[in-house]
Design a protein around this motif. Structure first.
Motif, PDB file in Angstrom:
ATOM      1  N   VAL A 175       0.864  -1.144  -0.083  1.00 38.33           N
ATOM      2  CA  VAL A 175      -0.070   0.164   0.053  1.00 38.33           C
ATOM      3  C   VAL A 175       0.745   1.118  -0.360  1.00 38.33           C
ATOM      4  O   VAL A 175       0.529   2.171  -0.835  1.00 38.33           O
ATOM      5  CB  VAL A 175      -0.858   0.092   1.119  1.00 38.33           C
ATOM      6  CG1 VAL A 175      -1.743   1.460   1.342  1.00 38.33           C
ATOM      7  CG2 VAL A 175      -1.726  -1.281   1.147  1.00 38.33           C
ATOM      8  N   LEU A 176       1.994   1.349   0.644  1.00 45.42           N
ATOM      9  CA  LEU A 176       2.764   2.556   1.035  1.00 45.42           C
ATOM     10  C   LEU A 176       4.055   2.660   0.430  1.00 45.42           C
ATOM     11  O   LEU A 176       4.508   3.661   0.230  1.00 45.42           O
ATOM     12  CB  LEU A 176       2.847   2.732   2.526  1.00 45.42           C
ATOM     13  CG  LEU A 176       1.384   2.688   3.273  1.00 45.42           C
ATOM     14  CD1 LEU A 176       1.843   2.810   4.918  1.00 45.42           C
ATOM     15  CD2 LEU A 176       0.383   4.128   2.903  1.00 45.42           C
ATOM     16  N   TYR A 177       4.500   1.414   0.061  1.00 45.92           N
ATOM     17  CA  TYR A 177       6.085   1.511  -0.389  1.00 45.92           C
ATOM     18  C   TYR A 177       6.137   1.680  -2.031  1.00 45.92           C
ATOM     19  O   TYR A 177       5.293   1.567  -2.792  1.00 45.92           O
ATOM     20  CB  TYR A 177       6.814   0.224  -0.053  1.00 45.92           C
ATOM     21  CG  TYR A 177       7.260   0.175   1.192  1.00 45.92           C
ATOM     22  CD1 TYR A 177       8.612  -0.474   1.772  1.00 45.92           C
ATOM     23  CD2 TYR A 177       6.287   0.166   2.420  1.00 45.92           C
ATOM     24  CE1 TYR A 177       8.826  -0.316   3.062  1.00 45.92           C
ATOM     25  CE2 TYR A 177       6.683   0.071   3.737  1.00 45.92           C
ATOM     26  CZ  TYR A 177       7.891   0.045   4.031  1.00 45.92           C
ATOM     27  OH  TYR A 177       8.430  -0.107   5.336  1.00 45.92           O
ATOM     28  N   PRO A 178       7.226   2.418  -2.450  1.00 48.95           N
ATOM     29  CA  PRO A 178       7.485   2.726  -3.906  1.00 48.95           C
ATOM     30  C   PRO A 178       7.284   1.517  -4.576  1.00 48.95           C
ATOM     31  O   PRO A 178       7.872   0.266  -4.225  1.00 48.95           O
ATOM     32  CB  PRO A 178       8.908   3.243  -4.139  1.00 48.95           C
ATOM     33  CG  PRO A 178       9.120   3.808  -2.563  1.00 48.95           C
ATOM     34  CD  PRO A 178       8.548   2.774  -1.594  1.00 48.95           C
ATOM     35  N   ALA A 179       6.829   1.385  -5.832  1.00 47.97           N
ATOM     36  CA  ALA A 179       6.450   0.150  -6.638  1.00 47.97           C
ATOM     37  C   ALA A 179       7.650  -0.515  -6.926  1.00 47.97           C
ATOM     38  O   ALA A 179       8.009  -1.726  -6.982  1.00 47.97           O
ATOM     39  CB  ALA A 179       5.860   0.579  -7.949  1.00 47.97           C
ATOM     40  N   HIS A 180       8.806   0.138  -7.229  1.00 47.47           N
ATOM     41  CA  HIS A 180      10.223  -0.535  -7.659  1.00 47.47           C
ATOM     42  C   HIS A 180      10.927  -1.266  -6.430  1.00 47.47           C
ATOM     43  O   HIS A 180      11.740  -1.977  -6.686  1.00 47.47           O
ATOM     44  CB  HIS A 180      10.991   0.527  -8.069  1.00 47.47           C
ATOM     45  CG  HIS A 180      11.444   1.473  -7.299  1.00 47.47           C
ATOM     46  ND1 HIS A 180      10.807   3.070  -7.274  1.00 47.47           N
ATOM     47  CD2 HIS A 180      12.284   1.837  -6.171  1.00 47.47           C
ATOM     48  CE1 HIS A 180      11.262   3.646  -6.389  1.00 47.47           C
ATOM     49  NE2 HIS A 180      12.021   3.056  -5.598  1.00 47.47           N
ATOM     50  N   ASP A 181      10.382  -1.251  -5.428  1.00 48.43           N
ATOM     51  CA  ASP A 181      10.853  -2.170  -4.046  1.00 48.43           C
ATOM     52  C   ASP A 181      10.037  -3.232  -3.785  1.00 48.43           C
ATOM     53  O   ASP A 181      10.428  -4.204  -3.090  1.00 48.43           O
ATOM     54  CB  ASP A 181      11.141  -1.153  -3.151  1.00 48.43           C
ATOM     55  CG  ASP A 181      12.288  -0.168  -3.047  1.00 48.43           C
ATOM     56  OD1 ASP A 181      13.282  -0.723  -3.702  1.00 48.43           O
ATOM     57  OD2 ASP A 181      12.387   0.752  -2.620  1.00 48.43           O
ATOM     58  N   VAL A 182       8.919  -3.122  -4.223  1.00 45.01           N
ATOM     59  CA  VAL A 182       7.961  -4.337  -3.801  1.00 45.01           C
ATOM     60  C   VAL A 182       8.077  -5.577  -3.975  1.00 45.01           C
ATOM     61  O   VAL A 182       8.084  -6.344  -3.096  1.00 45.01           O
ATOM     62  CB  VAL A 182       6.310  -3.840  -4.265  1.00 45.01           C
ATOM     63  CG1 VAL A 182       5.563  -4.936  -3.839  1.00 45.01           C
ATOM     64  CG2 VAL A 182       5.817  -2.425  -3.856  1.00 45.01           C
ATOM     65  N   GLY A 183       8.726  -5.777  -5.314  1.00 43.29           N
ATOM     66  CA  GLY A 183       9.113  -7.193  -5.408  1.00 43.29           C
ATOM     67  C   GLY A 183      10.203  -7.875  -4.623  1.00 43.29           C
ATOM     68  O   GLY A 183      10.191  -8.900  -4.143  1.00 43.29           O
TER      69      GLY A 183
END
Length: 699
Positions: A116-124
């Motif tokens: 929900v809150l973290y940058p998309a480039h870190d989620v994986g």
């Protein structure tokens, strides 16, 4: 981190004479230790406070490991002395049935925050670390990723990073019972008492692991910090302490001194000494010996003893919540830093994080951990215990693996259309017209997973003759049975990134390619290395590598750029190039690419690919390369400069031809280098031909 066995030992001030028989011997290792429960809370509070306010190592985690081994050893020694079966299978299931529920609850809650809150480039990446955490392998994931535990900016840290110590602990909970089982076999075979046998076993573990820890911390600290092998001595010290405490009986006054001196020393270690980069080497003895002094002091029987504080009701209850506090404080801290885009928490926000963490820990302990601890149904059979453990792991593993599989399928579909939709550098050609899908995603797809570097191929064959001290860095990247020439690639990740283009060049000309590459190490001299201790052995092997491969050409990084808008051609690199040329070896010097103080792709995700703040310029784009004078002087030195295709028009955009140019702040993506390959080969061949090396070329 909890002690996963009953916290039992003889109160240090109430020693009784040795009683005959197994029950009497076992009783020496029984009894409740409330002051150790309070000590556990103090240790975790140190961890939390140092994480939130100071960003430094406190030694609190090391104390946790020692206390865990202390209680674990007491439990198994009681069984051995009493002649009871160890029941290892049931023990392992019981341990993880107690550990996993709170850990899984924390992991799942953190995953929700991440999505929900973290940058998309870190989620994986964080999904992968969630899986590593629930499988008790997070320490190895961090070690392999070369994570800097001491990084000043915590906002880029993993919200699962603190699971490294729980992973080490879980691995030891699997290993330690095997040592006890082995000791039990020896004792039955030779009719020896368990305590001396265990003392020898853990003494050996302590000595070997401590020596290994000191050596690895000196030469490879980032990896050593998370390495289970460098931490075993801390557990061994806790085990040795458990074996010794029942036989120690210091006087009351000495107990008072030991207790307070140990507590003060334990609190002061991170303040008095900046231990950054020194853990887990010998300096970790300071907090561990401090905690050991508190445990040896035990119940002093004095109103002035530190145990009067540590064994008080509030601290004992907080000690019960120490595991939950350790679990929740880190993801709360990292999430706050991500949302506020700060490297560290301030005083007021830090206090708020600590208070909220304490409240959540108390609630989780009261309403989750303790009820599940009392849950009798799983304890009735090993099958039920196994079902609970598998269910806990599955709650994390199933959704994470499902999402990862879906992402993999999506990326495969995008990659399959790359020739049409992602032309990369080809888009810079005069008259180019894009024929692909205007809505096609940019490649490589940013999932947050660690970006894979170009493959190096198979290790060099033994017959190449390179000594085993350097074999780990030698690869037969493009094999050829009867090559027209042999190209040796020497350097660090900034030559490694060009391998897709180098391979294209080699295949056009029938060359064999051998690589001798180590990240962060320059083909120069030791005094010019950023990490001399790490690079010394690799650098020593560069000469033998050239001798063993006997190349016709050597490709090197010619210049060196910095993220401070500078470019250098160091004396050490120049001398290396001159030495190769003097031996009649043709040198291809590739000019370095720009480095930045930001990640272009991340900037583009946040602000858009056309945002001016996401494109930059650099001194390395100056038309006059520092390598050019040497290349002009020596016909054996050919210079290749690709800067105009990385940064067309003197500006470096994050996307060219629907391909990300950089995957971090200084490395080109393999996908973009692949689109540069034809022009790289043309320029390299042109430079070689101009320098009179036509005999090496097929074209």
């Amino acid at each position: 981190m909890p002690a996963v066995v009953d916290p039992a030992a003889v109160p240090a001030g109430t020693r009784s004479p040795e009683r005959a028989g197994p029950a009497g011997r076992a009783s020496r290792f029984s009894g409740f230790r409330p002051e150790v429960q309070g000590l556990r809370f103090v240790a975790v509070l140190l961890v939390v406070a140092y994480h939130v306010f100071l960003g430094r190592v406190s030694g609190g985690v090391d104390i946790f490991l020692l206390i865990s081994a202390f209680f674990l050893t007491l439990s198994f020694v009681r069984k051995l002395e009493a002649g009871r079966p160890l029941a290892l299978g049931r023990y392992w299931l019981h341990v993880f049935k107690r550990l996993l529920p709170l850990a899984v609850l924390t992991i799942l809650a953190t995953l929700v925050l991440v999505e929900v809150l973290y940058p998309a480039h870190d989620v994986g990446r964080w999904r992968a670390e969630a899986l590593a955490s629930v499988l008790y392998a997070e320490n190895w994931a961090l070690a392999v990723a070369q994570v800097d535990y001491y990084a000043a900016d915590h906002s880029s840290a993993s919200p699962f990073q603190h699971f490294w110590s729980l992973s080490v602990q879980g691995q030891v909970f699997l290993l330690w019972p095997l040592i006890f089982a082995g000791a039990g076999l020896v004792c039955r075979r030779f009719r020896w008492r368990p305590v001396p046998v265990l003392a020898v076993a853990f003494g050996v573990v302590f000595t070997v692991s401590l020596a290994f820890s000191v050596q690895q911390t000196a030469v490879r600290q980032e990896f050593a910090y998370f390495d289970t092998r460098t931490r075993l001595w801390e557990f061994a010290l806790g085990s040795l302490l458990a074996l010794a405490v029942p036989y120690l009986n210091p006087a009351k006054g000495l107990r008072v001194v030991l207790g307070w001196a140990g507590l003060v020393s334990m609190v002061a270690v991170g303040v008095v000494v900046d231990v950054q980069g020194a853990f887990p080497g010998w300096i970790a003895l300071w907090p561990l010996c401090s905690a050991a002094a508190v445990i040896v002091a035990g119940s002093s029987g004095s109103r002035f003893g530190v145990d009067r504080v540590l064994a008080s009701g509030p601290l004992v209850r907080l000690g019960d919540a120490a595991y939950a506090l350790y679990l929740v404080h880190w993801p709360l801290l990292i999430t706050y830093l991500v949302l506020r885009d700060r490297p560290m928490a301030g005083p007021r926000s830090g206090v708020a994080i600590v208070v909220v963490s304490l409240l959540l820990a108390l609630l989780a302990t009261r309403f989750v951990e303790q009820p599940l601890k009392r849950w009798a149904w799983p304890e009735r059979s090993r099958r039920r215990l196994a079902a609970v453990v598998l269910a806990c792991v599955g709650l994390v593993a199933v959704p994470v693996l499902a999402v990862q599989q879906a992402e993999a399928r999506r990326i495969a579909e995008i990659t399959a259309q790359a020739d049409r939709n992602n032309p990369g550098a080809a888009a810079l050609a005069p008259g180019f017209e894009y024929q692909g899908d205007p809505d096609a995603p940019v490649i490589p797809v940013l999932t947050g997973e660690h970006y894979p570097k170009p493959p190096l191929g198979s290790p060099c064959p033994a017959e190449i003759g390179l000594d085993e001290r350097w074999q780990q860095w030698c690869f037969d990247t493009v094999p050829a049975e009867d090559p027209a020439a042999t190209l040796l690639v020497v350097g660090n990740s900034h030559v490694h990134q060009w391998l897709p283009a180098v391979e294209h060049l080699a295949e056009r000309n029938g060359w064999r390619v051998v690589t001798y590459i180590r990240g962060n190490c320059f083909y120069s001299t030791l005094d010019e290395q950023l990490f001399p201790d790490e690079c010394a052995r690799w650098l020593e092997g560069t000469g033998p590598a050239v001798d063993a491969v006997d190349p016709d050409l050597v490709l090197v990084q010619g210049t060196r750029s910095t993220d401070e808008n500078e470019e250098t051609f160091t004396p050490g690199t120049e001398q290396r190039i001159r030495d190769l040329a003097a031996r009649g070896i043709q040198v291809i010097g590739v000019r370095d690419n720009p480095r930045f103080d930001f990640v272009p792709a991340h900037c583009a995700e946040e602000h858009g690919a056309q945002a001016p703040q996401c494109a930059a310029t650099h001194a390395v784009l100056d038309p006059d390369s520092p390598l050019a004078p040497v290349a002009a002087e020596l016909s054996r030195v050919s210079a290749v400069d690709m800067g105009d295709l990385v940064c067309p028009g003197g500006t470096c955009p994050p996307v060219i031809g629907n391909v990300w140019t950089y995957w971090d702040n200084n490395h080109l993506t393999a996908e973009y280098v692949g689109t540069l390959a034809p022009e790289f080969a043309r320029r390299a061949e042109q430079a070689l031909a101009a320098d009179g090396a036509q005999d090496l070329l097929r074209r």
